[in-house]
Design an enzyme around this catalytic site. Structure first.
Site, PDB file in Angstrom:
ATOM      1  N   ASP A  34       0.894  -1.109  -0.121  1.00 15.33           N
ATOM      2  CA  ASP A  34       0.110  -0.011  -0.012  1.00 15.33           C
ATOM      3  C   ASP A  34       0.751   1.252   0.023  1.00 15.33           C
ATOM      4  OD1 ASP A  34      -3.369   0.222   1.140  1.00 15.33           O
ATOM      5  OD2 ASP A  34      -2.004   2.242   0.692  1.00 15.33           O
ATOM      6  N   LEU A  74      -7.254  -5.947  -2.618  1.00 12.31           N
ATOM      7  CA  LEU A  74      -8.231  -4.652  -2.095  1.00 12.31           C
ATOM      8  C   LEU A  74      -7.446  -3.391  -2.568  1.00 12.31           C
ATOM      9  CD1 LEU A  74      -8.194  -5.481   1.675  1.00 12.31           C
ATOM     10  CD2 LEU A  74      -9.863  -6.092   0.361  1.00 12.31           C
ATOM     11  N   GLY A  75      -6.467  -3.403  -3.336  1.00  7.39           N
ATOM     12  CA  GLY A  75      -5.844  -2.166  -3.721  1.00  7.39           C
ATOM     13  C   GLY A  75      -6.549  -1.590  -4.918  1.00  7.39           C
ATOM     14  N   SER A  78     -11.262   3.569  -4.808  1.00 10.22           N
ATOM     15  CA  SER A  78     -12.464   2.670  -4.499  1.00 10.22           C
ATOM     16  C   SER A  78     -13.712   3.651  -4.218  1.00 10.22           C
ATOM     17  CB  SER A  78     -12.245   2.641  -2.834  1.00 10.22           C
ATOM     18  OG  SER A  78     -12.036   3.834  -2.080  1.00 10.22           O
ATOM     19  N   SER A 114     -17.252  -5.401  -5.877  1.00  9.92           N
ATOM     20  CA  SER A 114     -18.045  -4.194  -5.183  1.00  9.92           C
ATOM     21  C   SER A 114     -19.581  -4.568  -5.468  1.00  9.92           C
ATOM     22  CB  SER A 114     -17.615  -2.776  -5.470  1.00  9.92           C
ATOM     23  OG  SER A 114     -18.637  -1.979  -5.247  1.00  9.92           O
ATOM     24  N   ASN A 115     -20.413  -3.787  -4.765  1.00  3.12           N
ATOM     25  CA  ASN A 115     -21.946  -3.950  -5.095  1.00  3.12           C
ATOM     26  C   ASN A 115     -22.089  -3.053  -6.385  1.00  3.12           C
ATOM     27  OD1 ASN A 115     -22.989  -1.236  -3.811  1.00  3.12           O
ATOM     28  ND2 ASN A 115     -21.410  -1.879  -2.744  1.00  3.12           N
ATOM     29  N   HIS A 116     -20.964  -2.144  -6.621  1.00  5.58           N
ATOM     30  CA  HIS A 116     -21.298  -1.260  -7.593  1.00  5.58           C
ATOM     31  C   HIS A 116     -20.948  -1.740  -8.921  1.00  5.58           C
ATOM     32  CE1 HIS A 116     -21.954   2.121  -5.049  1.00  5.58           C
ATOM     33  NE2 HIS A 116     -21.114   1.493  -4.275  1.00  5.58           N
ATOM     34  N   TYR A 149     -16.423   3.154 -12.164  1.00  3.39           N
ATOM     35  CA  TYR A 149     -15.529   2.152 -10.876  1.00  3.39           C
ATOM     36  C   TYR A 149     -16.248   0.957 -10.790  1.00  3.39           C
ATOM     37  CZ  TYR A 149     -15.388   0.491  -5.945  1.00  3.39           C
ATOM     38  OH  TYR A 149     -15.320  -0.220  -4.961  1.00  3.39           O
ATOM     39  N   CYS A 179     -18.849  -2.015   3.738  1.00  3.81           N
ATOM     40  CA  CYS A 179     -18.236  -2.350   4.935  1.00  3.81           C
ATOM     41  C   CYS A 179     -17.250  -1.385   5.611  1.00  3.81           C
ATOM     42  CB  CYS A 179     -16.859  -3.408   4.167  1.00  3.81           C
ATOM     43  SG  CYS A 179     -16.111  -4.411   5.697  1.00  3.81           S
TER      44      CYS A 179
HETATM   45  C1  15L Z   1     -17.706   0.357  -2.445  1.00  2.00           C
HETATM   46  O1  15L Z   1     -17.519   0.006  -3.476  1.00  2.00           O
HETATM   47  C2  15L Z   1     -16.674   1.861  -1.982  1.00  2.00           C
HETATM   48  O2  15L Z   1     -15.611   1.043  -2.041  1.00  2.00           O
HETATM   49  C3  15L Z   1     -16.995   1.923  -0.682  1.00  2.00           C
HETATM   50  O3  15L Z   1     -16.159   3.131  -0.228  1.00  2.00           O
HETATM   51  C4  15L Z   1     -18.520   2.345  -0.189  1.00  2.00           C
HETATM   52  O4  15L Z   1     -18.971   3.330  -0.699  1.00  2.00           O
HETATM   53  C5  15L Z   1     -19.445   1.106  -0.394  1.00  2.00           C
HETATM   54  O5  15L Z   1     -18.979   0.714  -1.785  1.00  2.00           O
HETATM   55  C6  15L Z   1     -20.888   1.211  -0.738  1.00  2.00           C
HETATM   56  O6  15L Z   1     -21.472   1.227  -1.610  1.00  2.00           O
HETATM   57  O7  15L Z   1     -21.203   1.886   0.509  1.00  2.00           O
END
Ligand code: 15L
Length: 275
Positions: A34, A74-75, A78, A114-116, A149, A179
């Site tokens: 990191d 994880l890097g 975000s 990620s959920n995104h 992202y 998280c």
């Molecule tokens: C993510 O993917 C982000 O990295 C984190 O910072 C949060 O914002 C999270 O999602 C979220 O959706 O709450």
């Protein structure tokens, strides 16, 4: 049991510190890569070391990977960023880590998705093939990213799949919800991943008998969750915590809106305009 050396990219970030803040375990050590220095209390531990560097620096990645048996990647950037930065850090950076992992004969690769990556799903979409027996959205629902992202996380999942299915490495891509030690906002209650569950999920991915590659939701046992737990069960993970204990802090959000997409709050930068 032979020693396990887990290379943790992005270990100084919020999720990294949650994963490292645990009692040391015999036979396990963590090597963090990191650019940001770890807090002193982690650096003081005999089982934690750090290479100060980025996933964009192949030489630093190579040094951090030397002798590693496992990777927790994880890097990344975000949150949303420019296309160029997302490509450099989240896409090329992930490939650099995967290349080094394969060269070093790494056994397990846990990817922080990620959920995104699936941010345009709303609860009402969890039907038919997209729903499990309980009516929750399956772990491996096709990508519906909400941002560059989120797209990079969806692409990262498939890159990890490629490296696992072409070789001997086993991988788990975790679609992490929210998280943090405690949920930060009401709309994130359904997708909160508690620190305790985050640690247990990564432990399961590193230790249990798993398929060559799979995608798993990283979400706690939240009463308001609409994310399947079947993927977690397949790797031996059962979440314990429930965000409901925090719900009173967010009285305006008392239900899950079936029409509200998961990643709605992340869509900040318009497409087709200079950033
Ligand atoms: C993510 O993917 C982000 O990295 C984190 O910072 C949060 O914002 C999270 O999602 C979220 O959706 O709450």
């Amino acid at each position: 049991m032979s020693a396990r050396i887990v290379m943790v990219t992005g270990g100084s970030g919020a999720v990294g510190r949650i994963l490292l803040d645990r009692e040391p375990r015999a036979g396990w050590s963590y090597r963090v890569l990191d650019p940001v220095r770890l807090p002193e209390h982690l650096l003081d531990r005999a089982d934690v070391s750090q290479i100060v560097g980025s996933v964009t620096d192949a030489e630093a990645v190579g040094r951090a990977m030397d002798g590693a048996t496992d990777v927790v990647h994880l890097g990344a950037l975000s949150v949303e960023n420019t296309w160029e930065s997302i490509l450099e850090v989240n896409i090329t950076g992930t490939r650099t880590v995967l290349e080094a992992a394969v060269r070093n004969g790494v056994g397990r690769f846990v990817f922080a998705s990620s959920n995104h990556a699936v941010g345009f799903y709303a609860p009402r979409d969890a039907v038919g093939d997209l729903a499990d027996a309980s009516g929750a959205l399956v772990d491996d629902a096709p990508a519906r990213p909400d941002t560059y992202y989120g797209w990079s996380k969806a692409a990262g999942e498939e890159l990890v799949r490629l490296y696992c299915e072409r070789g001997a490495m086993r991988g788990v891509a975790v679609r992490i919800g929210h998280c943090f030690p405690e949920p930060l906002t009401g709309p994130r209650l359904p997708v909160w991943l508690s620190p305790r569950d985050a640690v247990a999920l990564v432990d399961a991915a590193l230790e249990n008998d798993i398929a060559p590659f799979q995608i798993v939701w990283g979400v706690s046992a939240n009463r308001r969750s609409w994310c399947s737990r079947e993927g977690g069960r397949r790797i031996g993970f059962e979440p314990q915590d429930d965000s409901e204990i925090f719900a009173g802090r967010f009285p305006e959000h008392t239900t899950v809106d079936p029409t509200s997409p998961l990643g709605a709050h992340f869509v900040s930068v318009p497409l087709g305009e200079p950033m």
